[in-house]
Design a protein around this motif. Structure first.
Motif, short mmCIF file in Angstrom:
data_model
loop_
_atom_site.label_atom_id
_atom_site.label_comp_id
_atom_site.label_asym_id
_atom_site.label_seq_id
_atom_site.Cartn_x
_atom_site.Cartn_y
_atom_site.Cartn_z
N SER A 182 0.85 -1.18 0.00
CA SER A 182 0.00 0.00 0.00
C SER A 182 0.89 1.24 0.00
N ALA A 183 0.32 2.35 -0.42
CA ALA A 183 1.08 3.60 -0.49
C ALA A 183 1.64 3.94 0.89
N GLN A 184 0.86 3.70 1.90
CA GLN A 184 1.28 4.06 3.24
C GLN A 184 2.43 3.17 3.72
N GLU A 185 2.38 1.91 3.35
CA GLU A 185 3.48 1.01 3.73
C GLU A 185 4.77 1.46 3.06
N ILE A 186 4.64 1.82 1.80
CA ILE A 186 5.81 2.27 1.07
C ILE A 186 6.37 3.53 1.70
N ALA A 187 5.48 4.46 2.01
CA ALA A 187 5.93 5.71 2.63
C ALA A 187 6.62 5.42 3.96
N ALA A 188 6.07 4.48 4.70
CA ALA A 188 6.66 4.13 5.99
C ALA A 188 8.05 3.54 5.79
N ALA A 189 8.18 2.68 4.80
CA ALA A 189 9.47 2.04 4.53
C ALA A 189 10.50 3.07 4.08
N LEU A 190 10.01 4.15 3.51
CA LEU A 190 10.90 5.16 2.97
C LEU A 190 11.14 6.31 3.93
N GLU A 191 10.62 6.20 5.11
CA GLU A 191 10.69 7.36 6.00
C GLU A 191 12.14 7.76 6.30
N GLY A 192 13.01 6.77 6.26
CA GLY A 192 14.41 7.11 6.48
C GLY A 192 14.92 8.08 5.43
N ALA A 193 14.32 7.99 4.24
CA ALA A 193 14.76 8.84 3.14
C ALA A 193 13.95 10.13 3.06
N ARG A 194 13.14 10.36 4.06
CA ARG A 194 12.31 11.58 4.10
C ARG A 194 11.56 11.81 2.79
N VAL A 195 10.65 10.88 2.52
CA VAL A 195 9.79 11.02 1.35
C VAL A 195 8.37 11.18 1.86
N SER A 196 7.72 12.23 1.47
CA SER A 196 6.37 12.47 1.97
C SER A 196 5.36 11.54 1.33
N LEU A 197 4.25 11.38 2.03
CA LEU A 197 3.19 10.53 1.51
C LEU A 197 2.71 11.05 0.16
N SER A 198 2.57 12.35 0.05
CA SER A 198 2.10 12.92 -1.22
C SER A 198 3.03 12.56 -2.35
N ALA A 199 4.32 12.64 -2.10
CA ALA A 199 5.29 12.32 -3.14
C ALA A 199 5.13 10.86 -3.56
N VAL A 200 4.90 10.01 -2.58
CA VAL A 200 4.70 8.60 -2.89
C VAL A 200 3.49 8.44 -3.78
N TYR A 201 2.39 9.03 -3.37
CA TYR A 201 1.17 8.93 -4.18
C TYR A 201 1.37 9.49 -5.58
N ARG A 202 1.98 10.64 -5.66
CA ARG A 202 2.14 11.26 -6.98
C ARG A 202 3.05 10.44 -7.87
N ASN A 203 4.12 9.94 -7.33
CA ASN A 203 5.01 9.14 -8.15
C ASN A 203 4.40 7.81 -8.54
N LEU A 204 3.66 7.22 -7.62
CA LEU A 204 3.00 5.96 -7.94
C LEU A 204 2.00 6.17 -9.06
N ALA A 205 1.26 7.27 -8.99
CA ALA A 205 0.27 7.55 -10.03
C ALA A 205 0.95 7.69 -11.38
N GLU A 206 2.09 8.34 -11.36
CA GLU A 206 2.80 8.53 -12.61
C GLU A 206 3.33 7.20 -13.15
N LEU A 207 3.89 6.42 -12.24
CA LEU A 207 4.40 5.12 -12.65
C LEU A 207 3.28 4.23 -13.16
N GLU A 208 2.13 4.36 -12.55
CA GLU A 208 1.01 3.55 -13.01
C GLU A 208 0.62 3.98 -14.42
N ALA A 209 0.59 5.29 -14.65
CA ALA A 209 0.24 5.79 -15.97
C ALA A 209 1.25 5.32 -17.02
N GLU A 210 2.48 5.19 -16.60
CA GLU A 210 3.52 4.72 -17.52
C GLU A 210 3.52 3.21 -17.68
N GLY A 211 2.69 2.57 -16.86
CA GLY A 211 2.61 1.12 -16.95
C GLY A 211 3.71 0.38 -16.22
#
Lengths: 131, 131
Positions: free
Chosen positions: A25-54
DNA sequence: CTAGTTGCAAAGAGTTTGCATGGCG
DNA sequence: CGCCATGCAAACTCTTTGCAACTAG
């Protein structure tokens, strides 16, 4: 689509690359990335983009109402059928031959044009069956 | 599970019975039932119960994040594979023979125990293909 | 420097829940 | 009459969006 390579995007892709078979889930990913200081929004936005790109597929975790994302960036992975284990959440790929066979079974039986990119088969994987 | 037969539950079941092949969102159902004065909550609560009883299947409308519900109360419908058209939203049933064939294809190819009750195949139906 | 990205917090959408009222049996 | 179900509105969860600050190229 993406023009800049940011620290956040790199962290996300790195993470997805090493967890290619998992439906997260997006939240799990964000949690796993917290060490890298990635915001939840960034995760969602990038995932959406990656999804659009297939490069990522979004599915629903059975029994839940949260979306989970699965990295399918690998070449051999695109357009091939995916199997998701209901126990461990892991995703498996059905080889092209098997997928084609399956597609034609559906096609012949029902005249239904199966979209391999959109469907995910649910069940229990080989590993989890041995419990 | 349900102890009382209320006006609302009857209205919902009547409606589902005449729309067995459609994948409808809770809100659409509630809208369709507004003449019968059924609240959204009642729709959600009854759908949840029906899902628990296995009479309704919840799937995700591809490209959306809203759940849609499909009546599968008919005997011949339970445990058989479902095909959902991405264009018209209609749901089709794959006959038992075809479903078994498909299940065994997956089983042999990947050692994966397909759960026919949980998976929905997406694609384009015979009717919509002729556009 | 310019434009794509990010973070934060607020807004949305869909769904769930608490509680008093209403209705089935 | 007793208890389940409903309605309403508030609460929640997950996801999206507006906007100013930041940063890759």
């Amino acid at each position: 689509m993406s023009k800049y390579v940011t620290r956040q995007r790199r962290a996300l892709l790195d993470y997805l690359g090493t967890h290619a078979d998992e439906a997260l889930s997006a939240q799990e990913i964000a949690a796993a990335l917290e060490g890298a200081r990635v915001s939840l929004s960034a995760v969602y936005r990038n995932l959406a983009e990656l999804e659009a790109e297939g490069l990522v597929r979004r599915t629903e975790r059975p029994g839940t109402r949260e979306a989970c994302y699965c990295f399918i960036g690998a070449e051999e992975c695109r357009g091939c059928l995916h199997l998701q284990c209901k126990r461990c959440g892991r995703t498996f790929h059905m080889d092209a031959a098997g997928a084609e066979q399956l597609k034609s079974v559906v096609e012949k039986a029902e005249g239904f044009a199966l979209d391999k990119g959109d469907t995910v088969l649910y069940g229990v994987c080989e590993i989890c069956r041995d419990d």
